[in-house]
Enzyme design. Structure first.
Site, PDB file in Angstrom:
ATOM      1  N   GLY A  14      39.046 -18.104  18.102  1.00  0.00           N
ATOM      2  CA  GLY A  14      38.386 -17.446  16.870  1.00  0.00           C
ATOM      3  C   GLY A  14      36.366 -17.503  17.656  1.00  0.00           C
ATOM      4  N   LEU A  95      48.811  -6.711   8.477  1.00  0.00           N
ATOM      5  CA  LEU A  95      48.130  -6.522   7.613  1.00  0.00           C
ATOM      6  C   LEU A  95      48.956  -5.202   6.383  1.00  0.00           C
ATOM      7  CD1 LEU A  95      44.712  -6.237   6.481  1.00  0.00           C
ATOM      8  CD2 LEU A  95      46.220  -8.853   6.254  1.00  0.00           C
ATOM      9  N   ASN A 109      38.935  -3.896  13.156  1.00  0.00           N
ATOM     10  CA  ASN A 109      39.668  -4.808  13.253  1.00  0.00           C
ATOM     11  C   ASN A 109      38.817  -4.520  14.838  1.00  0.00           C
ATOM     12  OD1 ASN A 109      41.499  -6.144  14.351  1.00  0.00           O
ATOM     13  ND2 ASN A 109      42.518  -4.997  15.275  1.00  0.00           N
ATOM     14  N   HIS A 111      39.836  -4.431  18.855  1.00  0.00           N
ATOM     15  CA  HIS A 111      40.599  -3.815  20.039  1.00  0.00           C
ATOM     16  C   HIS A 111      39.793  -3.892  21.080  1.00  0.00           C
ATOM     17  CE1 HIS A 111      45.097  -2.921  21.277  1.00  0.00           C
ATOM     18  NE2 HIS A 111      44.443  -2.289  21.920  1.00  0.00           N
ATOM     19  N   ASP A 147      46.947  -0.028  14.995  1.00  0.00           N
ATOM     20  CA  ASP A 147      45.824   0.203  15.503  1.00  0.00           C
ATOM     21  C   ASP A 147      45.220   1.626  15.664  1.00  0.00           C
ATOM     22  OD1 ASP A 147      45.248  -2.399  16.232  1.00  0.00           O
ATOM     23  OD2 ASP A 147      46.445  -2.159  17.731  1.00  0.00           O
ATOM     24  N   GLU A 176      33.314  -7.470  24.061  1.00  0.00           N
ATOM     25  CA  GLU A 176      33.807  -7.516  22.238  1.00  0.00           C
ATOM     26  C   GLU A 176      32.464  -8.784  21.353  1.00  0.00           C
ATOM     27  OE1 GLU A 176      38.477  -8.751  22.853  1.00  0.00           O
ATOM     28  OE2 GLU A 176      37.454 -10.325  22.335  1.00  0.00           O
TER      29      GLU A 176
END
Lengths: 202, 202
Positions: A14, A95, A109, A111, A147, A176
């Site tokens: 996380g 999902l 999302n 990646h 993706d 990120e």
């Protein structure tokens, strides 16, 4: 301006959740995280959420006869919380349409590669093995492919001659943690405009 | 140090050939272009070569019964010129094994995208249509696949919100004209080391 109601789906450590929690607390993101959901009982991300006073739930996929039933339970929770944006942050399940059709262009999302290169669960290792000199990070809307959804942001990360997996991963994670909160902010500010496959930031 | 003997294969305008010719003349590249070969009779690249006093030949694929025969004729020319490095610069035919087996890891190509994304002949348009935010330029060794060989250099180019094809192409060409001569220089300096799919610049 109504605050954007965010749910973050997690499976592991996380660190990206942590970056988003921090951005919300610093009011860089005009929103609030209303629930963190994990498919893994002992995901440390659940602890992080609770440490920030955010509701954190484990939903056990094994408690449902099918994945579709599990996804419908996610929809039930997300809808009950009036969620505007679903953020996948190291969520290791795909999902299904049960969720995506209820939240079209509202699931994003992250990646760890420059999509469409190196999709799937080993984006960094795959890039290194292929021998690219430039890889990076992608934030994209989630569609029913792997993706493949419209790309919101990308940033390049150079692969260095002496890079091993850990060194490259560390630099990708740095990007990120900066890029993902920024993308969430743009979404919550209502600045993302999608035309076909292209996403414009107004 | 023996000068590197370079052949450039072309089909069109030849702006990358021009960039390499300039680098050779400025002695950035420790080599000489010993022959430019085009499969297209009226390729402007042939004119550019002659303007720089470099031998330029049109070899007509239609004069040969098969592509393999044509490729064998290329090998004959390249070998007679004792070529060390074959540079593809907008050469629109796939080189067959007849050439590649005689010049293993001695044929390089330029691709206007960050491979392995967007291989093939429309790398820039394909990237734009996909909606990526980062594309770029790749220099790679040529193997028998389509744009699949070991990558020597890559540089990222950001896609801007208002980019059309021409604007993006122009910025990609700028990077190409800088990157390709640099890669040729590394090759001629003997600084490229290939280990599996990874290329190191010593």
């Amino acid at each position: 301006m109504k605050k954007c109601r965010i749910s973050v789906l997690v499976s592991g450590n996380g660190t990206n959740l942590e970056a988003i929690l921090k951005s919300v607390e610093e009011e860089d993101i005009p929103g609030e995280i209303v629930v963190v959901i994990s498919n893994v009982e002992d995901a440390y991300a659940l602890v992080r959420a609770r440490n920030h006073g955010v509701e954190a739930r484990w939903v056990d996929p094994k408690a449902f006869p099918t994945r579709a039933d599990y996804d419908r339970d996610l929809v039930r929770i997300l809808s009950s919380k009036q969620v505007d944006l679903v953020v996948l942050a190291g969520y290791m399940l795909l999902l299904g349409p049960e969720v995506l059709r209820v939240f079209p262009l509202r699931v994003i999302n992250l990646h760890p590669a420059l999509l469409p290169s190196f999709p799937g669960t080993h984006g960094v290792a795959d890039a290194l093995a292929y021998g690219v000199k430039v890889t990076g990070v992608t934030v994209h809307f989630v569609d029913e492919g792997l993706d493949t959804g419209p790309i919101i942001m990308q940033e390049a990360v150079a692969v260095r001659g002496d890079d091993g997996l850990d060194a490259l991963l560390a630099r990708i994670h740095q990007v990120e943690h900066r890029l993902y909160p920024e993308a969430v902010r743009y979404f919550c500010e209502g600045r993302l405009r999608v035309e076909g496959r292209r996403v414009f930031i107004d």
